[in-house]
Each structure stands twice: as structure tokens, then as C-alpha cells.
Design an enzyme around this catalytic site. Sequence first.
Site, PDB file in Angstrom:
ATOM      1  CG  ASP A 200      -0.466   2.385   7.580  1.00  0.00           C
ATOM      2  OD1 ASP A 200      -1.097   2.473   6.511  1.00  0.00           O
ATOM      3  OD2 ASP A 200      -0.171   3.353   8.295  1.00  0.00           O
TER       4      ASP A 200
ATOM      5  CG  ASP B  11      -4.078  -1.016   3.958  1.00  0.00           C
ATOM      6  OD1 ASP B  11      -4.504  -0.764   2.813  1.00  0.00           O
ATOM      7  OD2 ASP B  11      -3.299  -0.283   4.574  1.00  0.00           O
TER       8      ASP B  11
ATOM      9  CG  ASP C  82      -1.822   1.170   1.287  1.00  0.00           C
ATOM     10  OD1 ASP C  82      -2.391   1.521   0.239  1.00  0.00           O
ATOM     11  OD2 ASP C  82      -1.962   1.765   2.373  1.00  0.00           O
TER      12      ASP C  82
END
Length: 785
Positions: A526, A530, A310
Site C-alpha cells: 500500500d 511498494d 508487505d
Amino acid sequence: MAAAAAQERGSLLLLVVSGALLAAGGGAWWAGAAGAAEILWLAAGLLGLAFAIATTARAARERRPTVDVIAVLALVGAPAVGEPFAGAVIAVMLASGQALEARASARARRELSLLVQRAPRRARLRAGGTVRDVPAEDVVPGDVVVVAAGEVVPVDGRLLTPAVLDEAALTGEPLPVERAPGEDVRSGVVNAGGQAELVATATAGASTYAGIVRLVESAQASSAPFVRAADRVAVLFVPLTLAVAGAAWLLSGDPVRAVAVLVVATPCPLLLAAPIAVVSGISRAARLGVVVRGGGPLERLAGARVVLFDKTGTITQGRPVVSAVLVPPAGGAGAPSRDATARAAGLDADEVLRLAASLDQMSPHVLAGAIVAAALRRGLTLSVPTGLEEVHGHGLRGRVDGVAVQVGRAGWVGGDAGAQDAWVRRVRRRAALDGALTVFVGVDGRTAGAVLLVDPVRADAPRTVRVLRAAGVRRVVLLTGDRWDTARAVGRVVGVDEVVAEQDPAGKLQVIRSEAGHGTTVMVGDGVNDAPALAAADVGVALAARGATASSEAADVVLTTDRVDALADAITVARRARRIALQAVVVGMGLSLVALGAAAGGLLRPAVGAVVQEGIDVLAIAVALRAVVPPRSRRRLSPADTQAATELWAEHDAVLRVVEQVRAVADALEEPDDAAADLGGARALLELLETDLVRHEQHDEAVLVPLLTRALGGHDETAALSRTHAEIEQEVVRLRHLLDGLPDAEATADDVVELRRVLYGLYAVLRLHDALERETAAGLVPHGA
């Protein structure tokens, strides 16, 4: 944990008693009392038999495969063929194997267990002038928590006072770090300085440490596929052993050979070495700031082939950082100086930042925290604001040192028009090009400046991608919901293979499923959004350095240190643990098969075979325990080098202000028509460059580059750093030559164009050098990332 402790005590007791009986029998035999010796050895064998029957019955109740049936047959057969000494040795072997497994597992799990044991139970709250002691679970957000020297921080919070913290339990870094007021602090760290105070931002149950404890407990409860496969292979070893023992008896007519085969056939290298290596790998990872939730995730991590990152908070820092403080020019060049200079509002960049931070220190907004942190890093003294008022949708206003200050939108902070409108447009254009947010600062009704904030790429991210490729990862993907242009710029800097942007959680799941065709997938994130992607990947990795989130609860691996390069460490540890487990099994089982053949051929008597098998077991376990020992020291600076680097980095942060002035002076220069250009700002900038910047770069070359070279193990890692030092000095020399040849009264439009070209070129080199220096020093120099 209690059952494991009871098993360890039982195996130790059996080892002591059976060992004493074996030794006493040996003494009696030496003294000529053969009958007494056989009785003592028979007693030791019977104790071993009882223990083996108990473990076999427990395995049967749990429907768990076991090979202890071989030990039972050997303990029955040894005295039956007149080999009580062999039975005693088998009992000692059985007890020592169990004791070694228990002791090795205890050592390997030590770091995980210490994390659980250190969980804070109590907290001290300040209410008015009193401090009271309460259970940690009673703390709520907003409480003022007092942490004395040596105490563990019980909840996540924001510091009200400076603090020196030992974060080794979470990050694996041994040196204490200094934290300033306004910085976030995580539960589980130790106050290594004087008394500190913080405002709780989470309950104990929702804080970082509580989440880590839950992860650790689940990590201790599972086993790896490799370990389960080893168990199944060990069970297949039982019919092989019985077949070989039967064949040896039938072909030779000697039952002693069958007993000898049974004695050497215990597959302890499979039963003990593999799980010890895996748990040792989990322990080693924990010491590096990586919590792996069991053997299964560790083994899958070792096989990682595709890593998906990400962007926000993973590849980037995930929190805003002040990149520049801009002030309107006064007529043209906007002369830089260490002192306040005449501006449209009479303020320089430092004073604008100080006023904004003084106002923002009372605001909970995330941008406010970034502005306050930037001011504190510059060593600015903040004042206590009065008349604070938040205007929803516009910003914050109040009075600082008797001056009316506003922080927020451009049209709200000042009523300027004309030239100021043009300056605001330039600020917004620059912000758009840099991918930055803008916060405007007004003083007494006029726009005094603007603060630009960015979410910078983590300094360790590019190197992490390179290390992952070196470790065998074939494909690296940036998977984000952010805009395509922003994601592409970040992906280009980091060096990923593909950028997939503008994806919602469902889209991320689809991408992960498609990437599974390239091999074992690892998803790193994080944020709360996610969590589905982490659960869908073969291995979900969460960065939980800033608190326990839904992503950390859904992940298989959690990085408790705020560095993404810990993922590369984790993959290296996982692959080494799997490799060592395989080595231990191959060595141990290979020697066991050799001993099995020797026993079947009559070359090993039962007593000798028992001793040989004991040696094989100890060797296999010793090989497995290598997984808990680091293969070599991590890249680390010596204490003296750390101190020198810390001082240099403080100087580096101060010099960054000069870097921004290069851009400001270049922006302020305008092509003159008939009038001569005012080059005073450029000349004042040159003085700062020569006295502050060049001196700092020379100091870096003389001190920082050698110590980084020592830590990194060669000049290749720092060659580019030295080259940029030389380029910066050369560009400053070029600027000196240019300005020396440009008297103010004779400057032409072409001269100003050339001056701006040199300044923008110098600025580009300086920004590249800063990024390179941070990447090289990331993870080595405190605050270097």
C-alpha cells in the site's frame, strides 16, 4: 466508449430491420405470395451482407483477425443456391449476435462505468460565513468543504463534524457507516446523513476517486490472454470451415451442403462468450470493492500460486491505535474504578487520555489522530485547549480546562524522579515487549500517565491467508523492510510460509524474481515504496482505501475497500470467470462442431442450420453471463443482526478498558516483605470483572455467537469463541476464590505471587479472546475489525 455505443446502435438497427423483413417475408409466404416473400428475405440478406462486409473491412484496417468472412460467404451463397430465407436468418443471427455482445458487455461494464460517471465535478467551500460553489479541481488542501445530504464527497479530507456515509461505490458494502470528527474520509463516498464539513487533505486529482477513475479507464481498454487466444483459434476455424464446405460439395455434388456448412460455422462462442465472461468477472470484482485493470490481470490473478504481502498497512492496519493508557501506581495496587482515583498526579486513565486528546485534537501528527480517536471511542468529552505550543523534538503543550498539559517525551513532560523513574522504565519495557510506541502525558509538571500505541495486525489477515490456500495459492510470503523480530511476530500470527525482513526496494525486487520460480506471483502493498515491487510481480495488488498513491498507480489490481480479505474475493472471482469462459467456449464450440458435421452430411438445410446456430450462440452467451452473477451470497448479517452486533461491539470496546486494568493491577502488585499486601485494587477489579466483563461475555455467547454462526454457516467457525467465553468466566471464578481466601492482613508474598499469576493468565486469555473475536467478526460486524 463512443465507438462501442455507435456499434451497439448499428447492430440494434440491423436487428430490427432484418427481423422485420424476415417476419414480413414469412407472412407473405404464409399468404401464398412466395415471390414477395423471397424478395423480402433477399433484402434482409443484402442488409446483413453489407454489415458483414463493413465489419470485415474495419477489422482489416485495424489489422485485427476476423471470421466475418465466413458470414460474407454464407450470405452470398444462400440466395445463390435458392435459399433466400437462410440468408435472412443469417442476417438476423449476425445482428442478434452483435446486439447480444454489445448488451452483455454494457451490463458487465455497468459498475465500472458508474464509477466514472459518479466522479464529482463541483465542490462547496466555506470561507468565513459564506459558502461558494467551485469546480472540484480548484480545491486545495486546507480548504473547508461543505457536503450536503446526498452529495458525493469531492476530495479526500478529515471530518470536522460527524457524518453518515454511503461507501458502497468504493467498498461494495451496502450499509451506511457513521464517521466521527477527526476520521479520514475518501472522495467518491456519498453523504447519507445531514450536512457535513471536512478539511481537504488532497486535491481532487490526487484524491482516491480520481485514482480509481484512471484505473477503471485502463481496465476497460485491455483484453485477456485467454480472449486473444480465443480470437486466434477462431481465425484458425476459417480454413477448417472452408475445407469442410469444399469437401461436402465435392463429395456430394450439392452446393447447398457447402452453404449449410458456412451457415453453421460462425464461431460466435469463441468471439463473444470469452470476452463477455472476462468483462463480467471484472464487473463482479468491482462490486466487491476490487478494481481489476483489464482482462490480462484478471487471468493472471486466476493463476496465482505465490502471494507476497508487505507488512505495514497491508497485513497490519498501517496506522497507530491506542492499545493501553497507563498511570503511575499510588503506593501499590492502583485501585481501578469507574470514577477518578488517587494517583501520583491524581488522575485515572480516562482523564489522562481525555486531557491528551483535548490537546492533540489541534495537532496534525498521526499519533495525535490516534489518541483523539481512542478518546472519542471511549465516549470522552474533549475540551478546547488554549496556549497551544509545539516544541520541536519534544512534544506539544498547552492548557486544558485550566490545567497545564504536556504530551511527548518522558523526560520533557515531567520532572519526576525516584519512583517515577522506575515506573517510566517499566512502561518502556512493556512497550518494547509489545512492539509499541509510547507517548507520555504530563499534568502541572508531573508525569500523569503514558499512552501506548501499536500498529495491530488486521483482524481479517489470518483468515485471508487460510482462504488463499484453499483457493489454490501454494506459498504465502511476508516481505517487508521492517525489523526481523517484529516481522517474524506478525508472520507467526498470520500464518505465512516465510518471512523476509529488512529489505529495501531493490531487495524486494530480488525476492519477487526468485519467488517467480514457484509460479505466478502476486505482490500486495500500500505504500509508495511498494510501487517497484508491485510492477515487478506478475500481478501487483494495492490497497488504496486511504487515498491514491504511487502503489495504486503501479498496480494491476486495486482494493478500494480497507480489507485485505478482498484479495481472496478477487482471486475467487477471477478463477470463476476464467472457468466460466472456458465452459462457454467448450459448450458452444462443441455444439457448433456437431452442427458442422450434420450440415456436411446433409442433415441440416441452410435455413434450419441458421436457426440452430443462433440457438447455440445465445446459449454460449448465457453461459458466459453467469460470471457477472454472484455464485452465492457473501457472508452477511441481516439488518436486525447487524444492529444487534453493532450494539454488542460498542459494549465490547467499553469492556476493553477493564481488560487493560487487569494488566495494570498485576503490574502494580509487588511482593511484600513483612508488610501485608494491599489487595484493594484487585478486589475493586474483581467487582468490575463480575459486573461488566462476565456479563458482556455472557451476552456475547447468547447473542453474538448465534448470529455469527448463522452468517458463517455453521458452528465450527464459532466453537473457539464459545470456548474462550467459558475460559474467561472460569478464570474470574478462580480469582474470586483466591481473593476470598486472602484477608488483607494475612496476605503473604506467595499469595501475591499466585494472585499475579492468575491475573496475568486472565489477561492473556482476554487478549487472545479479543483477537479471536475480531478475526471471526471481521467483514461482518461494523467496526468489528
